[in-house]
Write an enzyme that holds these catalytic residues in place. Sequence first.
Site: not given
Length: 418
Positions: A90, A145, A165, A195, A242
């Site tokens: 990440r 995700n 989500c 998102h 987002y």
Amino acid sequence: MKLAIVGGGSTYTPELIDGFIRLQAELPIEELVLVDTDPSRLELVGGVAKRMLARGGHPTRFRTTDDLVTGVADADAVLIQLRIGGQDARDQDETWPHDAGCIGQETTGPGGLAKALRTVPVVLRIAEAVRAHAKPDAWIIDFTNPVGIVTRALLQAGHRAVGLCNVAIGFQRRFAAEAGVSPDRVALAHVGLNHLTWERGVFIDGVDTLPQALQSDLQELADDVQLAPALLAQLGVIPSYYLRYYYAHDEVLHEQLHKSTRAHEVRAIEQELLALYADTSVDTKPEILEKRGGAYYSEAAIELLLAIRGGSEPPRVVNLRNDGVLPFLPDDHVIEVPARHVDGRFVAEPVAPLPDDIRGLISAVAGYERLALDAAVNGGRDRVLRAMRSHPLVMQHDRAEKLTDLLMAANSRFLEWA
């Protein structure tokens, strides 16, 4: 019900356990299995989960295992919550795109493509084990995700799956709290892709309160999603947080270049959580878990499981096949809208026509998602480049070339075809 949680060693898991305890009367779980390949995580998270269940008087048969087949055998539902590569991957997703002038984010933009490439093949292998060993009518609930792309991969491969989500439930709980009403009285006109969503209506007891809120609470609403009040006023809707990566890309990029990554912050929180989980006196959900992210995760998961068990309850926001709901997208694309569980499947609620600007952005990102899934399933640098170039936050060919090289260098150990 037997529920298996794949990725059960996640520091998120106690949030789920807490919800199972609080709502055990509504959702009877006779057997609960945490599945994870990390033995230290599994021991620590499994330990605190077991103590929490005992303290809460939950009668479930609880166990942990590193064997996927054993874990999902005869399960009624399998929840998948994975982060392939952990916080280290990440951290890379949030940094290498900066070298080409793009935002770094783990689900949106170039970093989101990297996450999809790492994740889809693993989830599909897990799904095959579920198909072979869980109950024939078992549901796969994807909380991994990028949810939209992963859910479409599962559906495309013929699995019984739905994506989940926590963005929508976060909005619902916020509006309920502000109005001083119970959440079940609040329904959202939520639409888009995972998102990439907008709240077009906030209905309390059937009355849309959003127009008034956009007048009386415009600044507060804008502050919540960190966007300009004038933007919300013109759109007449509330974009999810987002959408900031699109509507305020340069501002976000500037911020990212001058502060530490979210992965760095989360890594520190996780170390503190794991230390707490190792303390055998800890038998409740730690308060610091709220800083980890995933607010209302357990409520969203439990509501979805209740819908699967009970049929046509109030609509829940899920990721599912489009099937004509958004007529400008292919039927097999995955969208995020309210839906009901009816006769063993999720059926989306009707969606009013979208304005051109929102429809255009959804169409563009959906095109990218389709190319991203093709690259994740079939591999090859050319497919990765096509997906990268198609993303609305990239577009330029030279930039896409550079980003593709950066992606492949950062993820070479995860890409089986590279």
